[in-house]
Every structure is written in structure tokens, then in C-alpha cells.
Design an enzyme around this catalytic site. Structure first.
Site, PDB file in Angstrom:
ATOM      1  CG  HIS A   1      -1.892   1.061   1.346  1.00  0.00           C
ATOM      2  ND1 HIS A   1      -1.564   2.355   1.682  1.00  0.00           N
ATOM      3  CD2 HIS A   1      -3.240   1.053   1.166  1.00  0.00           C
ATOM      4  CE1 HIS A   1      -2.662   3.108   1.704  1.00  0.00           C
ATOM      5  NE2 HIS A   1      -3.683   2.342   1.379  1.00  0.00           N
TER       6      HIS A   1
ATOM      7  CB  CYS B   1      -3.726   3.553  -1.834  1.00  0.00           C
ATOM      8  SG  CYS B   1      -4.459   5.193  -1.856  1.00  0.00           S
TER       9      CYS B   1
END
Length: 443
Positions: A122, A361
Site C-alpha cells: 500500500h 492505493c
């Protein structure tokens, strides 16, 4: 040991479980929240606790008033709750942050060494290290080969920190933290773990696994009140420059110099988020009180039901590793011939089902998986078999009949055309509008 029983109902009550939402055809239905991985709903017990805290809310630390003393005790007691929840070592430090992103920003500013990470992370556990110029290792098609690649990189050029996800926010797949910790320690490195998607779904024991640092967010742990945490070894945090210079982080100040306090105060300048920290601690205690294995069994039941149902629709979950055997409560996939954003808009507008779409993300990971965007379904303690079945029924209707409404991508995201749903009256009652941002899932 007797396996925990599996019920089709929620494990713990959550706020909003019976919320009603409008549909694009003018009707309404119960909201089916399958977007826990982005931000989980508040536990009912957490929301109730916040109400109690607000009645006693005051400033913390150095206050002589009774309520100030109460809030100081509440704030410091929360450290003990978080420490116990993650099996921290006696000399570990618990620093409260805003979220996982903030926690990794703190760790990246404090780590006096080079870091090595994987390309599946992430952005919260990618961008701070990328900005420092640290090294990224490409994950291999299997977990075994990925561990070998990490070790080979540490042999080729030693580093003193390995930082990885505990559970992928795209596929839910888990890495073996004890094996990773042993690997890092064997080469003189420490291990940091992004626990944002792990902490809400599985027990974590820093002492038992050997993990050196752990970061996670309250808003993913059923405590969406703006608090996060970094837990781990004290020495780097005591030696680092304060993450935020200000009151509360100091021992003594003159106009010429400042003597900084040790961690955690060193990195918690300003008035802290007492309410958020109290909520996070209560969520930790509520999850820790579940019967051993109950949460894992609950999620496995839901995930197996979902994956089997998707297979019947010829939809395969995204995977990073062919040899992974365990995943937390989330599944990402694509629907052939239908953009992910359109699928999500359809599920919301025609069925009242909330999912996530986009790149989560985790842009490098989606690129390597070869999909421009995906749909992600995620669930937790408030989820039921009815939630999964409603999703599968809606996807079946999409496959067999197509959407009953028109949809278009206006550049801000896919939306029904025309849009008929309105915001609640308390928010003005205007028509809904799109607001898709480049990074669809802040940490």
C-alpha cells in the site's frame, strides 16, 4: 479443540448495520456494507464508549482538574490496551498517530538505516521509503520465492530494516510474519509490518513472531475516530528528531535550545486525539474478548461462500502468490467486459451494496497483476451470509440481464445517468455527485 461454531449472523454489533439507503429507481433498501477494508463501521460498543468519554472530556497531561486527570488516565490506559492487543514486549513503545500512513511517516523519519520493501505495498508503506530512496524488491509468483528474493537482496547489499504488509489490501493474502522476522534478524535487520489489514482480522503477537514494528489504523479496526498507532522498539524512536515539534514533546525549553522528551511523548506534540485513542483502545479490547478462532472462522465461512459463488459466475479472485493458503476477509476481482467502476456504481445504485473499486492505493501491485482497476469486497465482524448472498445475486443479475439503468464515466468516476439519489436532509438533500480521487484508499 472444538472448532468455533459458525453463525450466519454478525459476530459483534456495528453502528449502521440497519441503515436504509435510496436506490436509483426511487426505492430504498438496507445498506450492505462490503467495504470494511477501506473504513470499517464503528463497533456499537466503541460508539457507546465514545459517548461516555465525551461526558468527561478535558485536556490531558499536567491538568489538575478532575476531568483532566480522568482523561490522562484514559489516554495512558489506552497504551496498555493496544500493547496487550498486539502482544508487545515490555520495553516496546506505543506511539499514537493519525493513521497507518502517519505511523509509517514517523517510522521512516526515525529509522537511521536503509530499508527494503516489496513492490506489493500500500502507498502508506511505499511512499515514505521511496522518498528516502530505499530499495524495492519485486515479489515473486510464490511466497517461498518472494522470501528467497528478499534474503538474496539482504545478502547482496545488507539493510537494517525490512518493511512489508501483513495482509495485502488488494488480495487479502498473508505473509508468514514469524518467518520474515527470522529472515530479517538472521541478516541483522529489523522487521516492520503494515498491519492495517491484518489487525482487524487476525491476532498479532509481536513478542511471539519477532516483529519489531507494527502500524495500524483505528478507522480500519472499528474505531473511525481519527487515531492510529506505531508500536515497536524504543531505541530508534528515542533517538530520532521529534516527528512534530511542539508542546508535550519536550522536557525543557529556552529561547536557545530544547530538551526533548523520550518516546512516546517525543512524537506526540500538541493536544492528542483523546477520543480517537479511547475508541481505538476499546475496539482492541472488544476484538480481544472474542472466543479464540471465532473471527477467523467467521471470515473463512464468508470468504469461502463468496469465492465459491464467484466461481459459479466465472469470476476469479486476484492473487499475488500461487502458494498462499490464508487470506483475510477481502476479495478483489474483475468482471469481464465491465469496467470496475461501473460494477461498483451498479451495485450501489440498483442494490444498495457498497464495495470499493479502483487501484486501492496500491498502483504498482495492480500494474503487475495486469488490471487497470478492480472491484474489492471486504467484510468483518458485522458481516453476515445475507450480505454475501445479496452481492452474489446482484452480480448474477448483472451477468445475465445487465444493468437496468444507464451509467457513464464523467471523469470523476462512474455514476448512474440520471442520478436520482440525494444526500440526507441533514446534509442538504442535494443530488449525489462523484468524487473519485487518484488514490482511492487512504491508509
Amino acid at each position: 479443540m472444538t472448532a468455533p461454531s459458525i453463525a450466519p449472523t454478525a459476530l459483534l454489533p456495528v453502528v449502521g448495520a440497519h441503515a436504509r439507503v435510496p436506490l436509483v429507481d426511487g426505492g430504498e433498501t438496507r445498506y450492505t456494507n462490503l467495504d470494511y477494508a477501506a473504513s470499517a463501521p464503528a463497533l456499537a460498543a466503541v460508539a457507546g464508549h465514545v459517548g461516555e468519554v465525551l461526558a468527561h472530556y478535558a485536556s490531558v497531561h499536567r491538568g489538575a482538574g478532575y476531568l483532566s486527570r480522568v482523561c490522562t488516565a484514559l489516554y495512558e490506559d489506552a497504551r496498555a490496551a493496544v500493547s496487550a492487543f498486539v502482544g508487545a514486549r515490555p520495553d516496546d513503545v506505543v506511539v499514537f498517530t493519525r493513521n497507518t500512513t502517519d505511523a509509517f511517516g514517523l517510522l521512516a523519519s526515525a529509522a537511521p538505516v536503509e530499508a527494503v520493501l516489496l513492490d506489493i505495498e500500500h502507498h502508506a508503506n511505499l511512499l515514505p521509503w521511496q522518498r528516502r530512496g530505499d530499495r524495492v524488491v519485486t515479489a515473486e509468483p510464490t511466497i517461498a520465492a518472494t522470501l528467497e528474493a528478499l534474503e538474496a537482496e539482504l545478502i547482496r547489499r545488507p539493510a537494517a530494516l525490512v518493511t512489508v504488509t501483513g495482509a495485502s489490501n488488494v488480495t487479502g493474502e498473508r505473509l508468514p510474519l514469524d518467518v520474515l522476522a527470522a529472515l530479517a534478524h538472521r541478516h541483522g535487520a529489523r522487521l516492520a509490518v503494515d498491519g492495517a489489514q491484518l489487525a482487524p482480522h487476525r491476532p498479532i503477537d509481536l513478542a511471539a513472531t519477532g516483529v519489531d514494528y507494527l502500524a495500524f489504523s483505528g478507522h480500519k479496526l472499528y474505531a473511525p475516530y481519527g487515531a492510529g498507532v506505531l508500536v515497536g522498539r524504543r531505541d530508534w524512536l528515542d533517538a530520532a528528531e521529534p516527528y512534530l515539534a511542539g508542546g508535550g514533546a519536550v522536557r525543557e525549553v529556552t529561547v536557545e535550545r530544547t530538551a526533548w522528551a523520550p518516546a512516546p511523548a517525543r512524537h506526540e506534540a500538541g493536544t492528542p486525539n483523546v477520543v480517537g485513542v479511547a475508541a481505538l483502545a476499546r475496539a482492541c479490547r472488544e476484538l480481544a474478548a472474542l472466543a479464540p478462532g471465532a473471527l477467523e472462522a467467521h471470515e473463512r465461512h464468508l470468504r469461502d461462500r463468496l469465492v465459491d459463488g464467484l466461481a459459479d459466475l466465472c469470476i476469479a479472485p486476484l492473487r499475488i502468490w500461487s502458494d498462499s493458503v490464508d487470506a483475510v476477509g477481502l476479495v478483489a476481482f474483475t468482471v469481464a467486459g465491465v469496467p470496475a467502476g461501473k460494477v461498483a456504481a451498479y451495485l450501489s445504485a440498483e442494490h444498495g451494496i457498497g464495495v470499493r473499486d479502483g487501484r486501492f492505493c496500491a498502483h504498482p501491485l495492480l500494474d503487475r497483476l495486469g488490471v487497470p482497476a478492480a472491484v474489492r469486497v471486504s467484510f468483518g465482524v458485522g458481516s453476515t451470509t445475507e450480505d454475501v448472498d445479496r452481492l452474489l445475486s446482484a452480480l448474477s443479475s448483472l451477468s445475465e440481464q445487465g444493468p437496468r439503468w444507464g451509467y457513464a464515466d464523467d471523469g470523476a468516476g462512474w455514476a448512474p445517468v440520471p442520478e436520482t439519489r440525494r444526500l440526507p436532509d441533514w446534509l442538504g438533500g442535494a443530488l449525489l455527485t462523484g468524487d473519485q480521487r487518484p488514490c482511492e484508499e487512504p491508509g
